[in-house]
Design a protein around this motif. Structure first.
Motif, PDB file in Angstrom:
ATOM      1  N   SER A 194      -8.667  -0.630  -1.790  1.00 59.71           N
ATOM      2  CA  SER A 194      -8.136  -0.191  -0.507  1.00 59.71           C
ATOM      3  C   SER A 194      -6.614  -0.326  -0.497  1.00 59.71           C
ATOM      4  CB  SER A 194      -8.751  -1.009   0.632  1.00 59.71           C
ATOM      5  OG  SER A 194     -10.166  -0.922   0.593  1.00 59.71           O
ATOM      6  N   THR A 195      -5.997   0.359   0.471  1.00 58.79           N
ATOM      7  CA  THR A 195      -4.534   0.385   0.570  1.00 58.79           C
ATOM      8  C   THR A 195      -4.099  -0.188   1.909  1.00 58.79           C
ATOM      9  OG1 THR A 195      -4.464   2.389  -0.781  1.00 58.79           O
ATOM     10  CG2 THR A 195      -2.476   1.832   0.440  1.00 58.79           C
ATOM     11  N   VAL A 196      -3.120  -1.102   1.879  1.00 58.47           N
ATOM     12  CA  VAL A 196      -2.535  -1.693   3.084  1.00 58.47           C
ATOM     13  C   VAL A 196      -1.128  -1.140   3.258  1.00 58.47           C
ATOM     14  CG1 VAL A 196      -1.896  -3.840   4.250  1.00 58.47           C
ATOM     15  CG2 VAL A 196      -3.885  -3.781   2.732  1.00 58.47           C
ATOM     16  N   ALA A 197      -0.794  -0.702   4.480  1.00 58.03           N
ATOM     17  CA  ALA A 197       0.523  -0.115   4.757  1.00 58.03           C
ATOM     18  C   ALA A 197       1.124  -0.784   5.981  1.00 58.03           C
ATOM     19  CB  ALA A 197       0.410   1.391   4.974  1.00 58.03           C
ATOM     20  N   LEU A 198       2.393  -1.218   5.864  1.00 63.43           N
ATOM     21  CA  LEU A 198       3.150  -1.768   6.985  1.00 63.43           C
ATOM     22  C   LEU A 198       4.399  -0.932   7.177  1.00 63.43           C
ATOM     23  CD1 LEU A 198       1.842  -4.342   5.254  1.00 63.43           C
ATOM     24  CD2 LEU A 198       2.942  -5.652   7.085  1.00 63.43           C
ATOM     25  N   THR A 199       4.646  -0.464   8.389  1.00 66.51           N
ATOM     26  CA  THR A 199       5.839   0.319   8.709  1.00 66.51           C
ATOM     27  C   THR A 199       6.892  -0.638   9.249  1.00 66.51           C
ATOM     28  OG1 THR A 199       4.458   2.219   9.249  1.00 66.51           O
ATOM     29  CG2 THR A 199       6.746   2.278   9.989  1.00 66.51           C
ATOM     30  N   VAL A 200       7.976  -0.847   8.495  1.00 69.05           N
ATOM     31  CA  VAL A 200       8.982  -1.853   8.829  1.00 69.05           C
ATOM     32  C   VAL A 200      10.384  -1.283   8.675  1.00 69.05           C
ATOM     33  CG1 VAL A 200       7.507  -3.805   8.201  1.00 69.05           C
ATOM     34  CG2 VAL A 200       8.937  -2.730   6.468  1.00 69.05           C
ATOM     35  N   GLN A 201      11.366  -2.026   9.214  1.00 70.82           N
ATOM     36  CA  GLN A 201      12.777  -1.644   9.135  1.00 70.82           C
ATOM     37  C   GLN A 201      13.634  -2.898   9.274  1.00 70.82           C
ATOM     38  OE1 GLN A 201      14.082   0.880  12.321  1.00 70.82           O
ATOM     39  NE2 GLN A 201      16.098   1.225  11.476  1.00 70.82           N
ATOM     40  N   SER A 202      14.725  -2.971   8.499  1.00 70.89           N
ATOM     41  CA  SER A 202      15.637  -4.100   8.627  1.00 70.89           C
ATOM     42  C   SER A 202      16.297  -4.072  10.004  1.00 70.89           C
ATOM     43  CB  SER A 202      16.708  -4.048   7.530  1.00 70.89           C
ATOM     44  OG  SER A 202      17.675  -5.056   7.735  1.00 70.89           O
ATOM     45  N   ALA A 203      16.353  -5.209  10.679  1.00 75.31           N
ATOM     46  CA  ALA A 203      16.899  -5.245  12.035  1.00 75.31           C
ATOM     47  C   ALA A 203      18.401  -4.999  12.070  1.00 75.31           C
ATOM     48  CB  ALA A 203      16.569  -6.582  12.694  1.00 75.31           C
ATOM     49  N   ASN A 204      19.136  -5.430  11.028  1.00 72.56           N
ATOM     50  CA  ASN A 204      20.590  -5.242  11.024  1.00 72.56           C
ATOM     51  C   ASN A 204      21.033  -4.097  10.129  1.00 72.56           C
ATOM     52  OD1 ASN A 204      20.132  -6.306   8.491  1.00 72.56           O
ATOM     53  ND2 ASN A 204      21.241  -8.221   8.861  1.00 72.56           N
TER      54      ASN A 204
END
Length: 379
Positions: free
Chosen positions: A296-306
């Motif tokens: 299975s595949t796990v995906a997290l949508t993230v972005q650096s805050a600064n």
């Protein structure tokens, strides 16, 4: 935006960067790529789109300023070369003329003192070589009769060498330009830039690319995301910014709901690089039950805050199913980080599991925005 900046600098390095028209075409291609990326990510917020365009234009202005400064420095170096050659030429003439003068003095010292006919023969020869009036008085015949070193013209030899040096420089420039044009043509052909400019690029392929230690060039996780056309109904939603009750933090971690230019998100901050600084994301037993015996595949949508690159880690704590190791990624712009997990089919849990997200394993207390978590069960 760092990906577009890298693409622009790589294109300039492989192109005729001294040509302003070539640079302008590369910048325009970057603008088209940004617009295509906004459409593919379904970003329709006017403020968000304007902010992305403004950041791209600022990046283009910064790169163009560097290119113009580099060209100015190169032109100054080219103008300095003739001056150095002109200063070297008088020294070359003096160096070659001096042995002739010393030889003639030795001739004077070695001739008999009482021979007036010999002295008369010596004077015209010296005048031919070292006085402006001597050449006119002796005439062409005297120059031929002397046959001495006074007939040598050092300046002509120096000029011939300079011509050969200029010819070599010209051929080197031509060869460099041909190689640069060839490299640019190859890059345009293989990068798909022409397809983007014609507007016939395949919109089914997402523009995002994950950078991290968990992926190689032909990683099956990236292929799984591409074939799924981003996130379809086959992906199981684990977390969204409206599900803050699914988050819990360790002793050195914290989270809060915030609004960003990309939409609502959970701000994750870790003050310890170990598990104590991680924020736990709950995964329901129903979703865990679909993972048994599958890749299975796990995906997290993230972005650096600064906006600066930060290294994050993700771990699994799936109750009786166990863990999945520690996965590390480098994050700056908003992106989807992915990794694969495989568990035994017989270990179906009856209680929730957790994903552990640490926002900064370097211990710098950096924060990331979490926009969503999804899992794609295998087949």
């Amino acid at each position: 935006m760092s990906g577009l900046e890298t693409a622009i600098r790589n294109a300039l390095a492989r192109s005729e960067r001294a040509n302003a028209e070539v640079r302008a075409r590369i910048y325009q291609s970057a603008r088209h790529a940004l617009e295509a990326g906004l459409r593919k990510q379904e970003i329709n917020d006017p403020e968000t789109m304007a902010a992305q365009r403004h950041r791209l234009e600022a990046t283009i202005r910064e790169i163009e300023t560097e290119e113009r400064a580099r060209l100015a420095a190169a032109e100054s170096a080219v103008r300095a070369e003739p001056v150095a050659e002109a200063r070297a030429e008088p020294a070359l003439r003096a160096e070659r003329a001096e042995p002739t003068l010393e030889g003639e003095r030795r001739d004077d010292a070695g001739r008999p003192a009482g021979g007036t006919g010999d002295i008369g023969a010596i004077r015209p020869e010296r005048a031919d070589g070292f006085s402006a009036g001597g050449a006119a008085a002796a005439g062409p015949a005297s120059g031929k009769a002397s046959g001495g070193p006074a007939d040598i013209r050092p300046e002509r030899v120096a000029k011939a060498r300079r011509r050969r040096g200029r010819l070599f420089s010209f051929l080197l420039v031509v060869a460099t330009l041909i190689a640069a044009f060839g490299a640019l043509a190859w890059w345009v052909q293989t990068s798909g830039l022409l397809a983007d400019l014609r507007g016939d690029a395949d919109d089914s392929i997402p523009p995002a690319r994950v950078s991290g230690e968990d992926f190689s060039g032909d990683d099956p996780v990236k292929k799984a995301l591409d074939t799924q056309n981003r996130f379809t109904a086959d992906w199981r939603a684990v977390f969204s910014p409206g599900d803050m009750d699914k988050l819990s933090a360790g002793a050195a971690g914290r989270f809060e709901q915030v609004g960003t230019g990309e939409g609502p998100a959970a701000r994750i901050t870790s003050t310890d690089p170990d598990r104590d600084g991680a924020v736990r994301i709950e995964v329901s037993p129903e979703v865990l039950g679909e993972l048994g015996g599958k890749n299975s595949t796990v995906a997290l949508t993230v972005q650096s805050a600064n906006g600066k690159p930060v290294q994050v880690t993700v771990e699994c704590d799936f109750s009786t199913m166990g863990g999945c190791g520690r996965h590390r990624f480098t994050v700056s712009e908003r992106t989807d980080i992915l990794f694969q997990v495989t568990f035994d089919r017989s270990l179906s849990p009856s209680e929730p599991g957790h994903l552990l997200l640490n926002s900064d394993i370097a211990g710098g207390n950096a924060s990331v925005y979490l926009y969503g978590v999804r899992i794609l069960p295998g087949e």
